[in-house]
Design a protein around this motif. Sequence first.
Motif, PDB file in Angstrom:
ATOM      1  N   LEU A 194       7.893  13.669   2.074  1.00 55.35           N
ATOM      2  CA  LEU A 194       6.777  13.492   2.684  1.00 55.35           C
ATOM      3  C   LEU A 194       6.803  13.967   3.865  1.00 55.35           C
ATOM      4  O   LEU A 194       8.163  13.005   3.984  1.00 55.35           O
ATOM      5  CB  LEU A 194       5.869  12.619   2.647  1.00 55.35           C
ATOM      6  N   SER A 195       6.715  14.048   4.711  1.00 54.98           N
ATOM      7  CA  SER A 195       6.457  14.478   6.283  1.00 54.98           C
ATOM      8  C   SER A 195       5.784  12.891   6.462  1.00 54.98           C
ATOM      9  O   SER A 195       4.751  12.672   7.556  1.00 54.98           O
ATOM     10  CB  SER A 195       5.548  15.512   6.542  1.00 54.98           C
ATOM     11  N   PHE A 220       0.992  -1.493  -0.224  1.00 54.32           N
ATOM     12  CA  PHE A 220       0.005   0.072  -0.120  1.00 54.32           C
ATOM     13  C   PHE A 220       0.641   1.108   0.062  1.00 54.32           C
ATOM     14  O   PHE A 220       0.764   2.472  -0.959  1.00 54.32           O
ATOM     15  CB  PHE A 220      -0.878   0.520   1.428  1.00 54.32           C
ATOM     16  N   GLY A 221       1.868   1.407   0.878  1.00 59.41           N
ATOM     17  CA  GLY A 221       2.845   2.553   1.043  1.00 59.41           C
ATOM     18  C   GLY A 221       3.825   2.967  -0.556  1.00 59.41           C
ATOM     19  O   GLY A 221       3.463   3.257  -0.937  1.00 59.41           O
ATOM     20  N   VAL A 222       4.177   1.838  -0.859  1.00 57.02           N
ATOM     21  CA  VAL A 222       4.666   1.459  -2.552  1.00 57.02           C
ATOM     22  C   VAL A 222       3.720   2.605  -3.826  1.00 57.02           C
ATOM     23  O   VAL A 222       3.682   2.629  -4.233  1.00 57.02           O
ATOM     24  CB  VAL A 222       4.814   0.078  -2.799  1.00 57.02           C
ATOM     25  N   SER A 223       2.313   2.204  -3.635  1.00 53.03           N
ATOM     26  CA  SER A 223       0.881   2.228  -4.397  1.00 53.03           C
ATOM     27  C   SER A 223       0.846   4.151  -4.338  1.00 53.03           C
ATOM     28  O   SER A 223       1.323   4.569  -4.690  1.00 53.03           O
ATOM     29  CB  SER A 223       0.053   1.666  -4.116  1.00 53.03           C
ATOM     30  N   ILE A 224       0.429   4.081  -3.061  1.00 55.43           N
ATOM     31  CA  ILE A 224       0.785   5.374  -2.354  1.00 55.43           C
ATOM     32  C   ILE A 224       2.268   6.358  -2.818  1.00 55.43           C
ATOM     33  O   ILE A 224       1.628   7.496  -3.385  1.00 55.43           O
ATOM     34  CB  ILE A 224       0.461   5.365  -0.934  1.00 55.43           C
ATOM     35  N   LEU A 278       2.143   9.211  -5.549  1.00 54.81           N
ATOM     36  CA  LEU A 278       3.168  11.051  -4.920  1.00 54.81           C
ATOM     37  C   LEU A 278       3.870  11.299  -6.120  1.00 54.81           C
ATOM     38  O   LEU A 278       3.630  12.592  -6.814  1.00 54.81           O
ATOM     39  CB  LEU A 278       3.685  11.425  -3.422  1.00 54.81           C
ATOM     40  N   LYS A 279       4.854  10.138  -6.543  1.00 49.99           N
ATOM     41  CA  LYS A 279       5.640  10.988  -7.340  1.00 49.99           C
ATOM     42  C   LYS A 279       5.499  11.389  -8.617  1.00 49.99           C
ATOM     43  O   LYS A 279       5.721  12.154  -9.717  1.00 49.99           O
ATOM     44  CB  LYS A 279       6.496   9.710  -7.859  1.00 49.99           C
TER      45      LYS A 279
END
Length: 252
Positions: free
Chosen positions: A81-82, A65-69, A73-74
């Motif tokens: 990102l903070s 999920f983090g990779v997808s987000i 974003l990129k």
Amino acid sequence: MKKSIIVVAALLVGFASFGQKKKDLINEVAKLKAEAAEMRAKLSKIQKANELNLQDSLQSFSYAFGVSIGNNLKTVGFDSLSYNAFAIALEDVMNGREQMGLEDCQTEVQKTIQLIQDKEAKKQSAEGELFLEENGKRAEVVTTDSGLQYEVLTKGDGAIPTDQDKVKVHYTGMLINGKVFDSSVERGEPSVFGVTQVIKGWQEALQIMPVGSKWKVFIPQDIAYGQRGAGGGMIPAYAALIFEMELLAIEK
């Protein structure tokens, strides 16, 4: 005699004071050691928490999920990102204690993305204009009324396509910094398409280019992909483009 008593008393007081200071120092050192041990234990706990185990289903999903987000974003122009604020927001949502309403969050996200994209667009547009201005000064470069520029690498003597034709073309496309974003040459197979099925810069170039020609074409952003960009972010919005194009044939 009195002076001797006073001196002895002073020495006793001094020794007592020194002894107290030594005891205080020992206590302070012991306290620091205890704090250091506690800190090491906390760091060890943090390190264990940060260890990634993709064999664990929850960790695997969370990472994916983090990779997808991150990729999303990129794509829209973020390069940082903070992470602390991001993690707090996720935890707050899971616990039902969000500090911003969903509608306000969506407005903030859209506003920030738009600001970043506008900034990048201005940068890309300015860089492209400057590049084309300097490139157009070269004697071997021809500039048309639309701003399209081309340099003849190989002069062909075949027929020139019309807007009704299909063509077979080998090409390599790159940004003005030389970064390749697409290449039929690298794929080892020419592309076939209708003359009007491509960007305006290509349409114009193909209709003045004889079969057998190989040109280097420089395309302003307004007759390339303009505001929308392309390639999932590989071609930024408002980017001027360079193509090496070889017109192999007009397809019947």
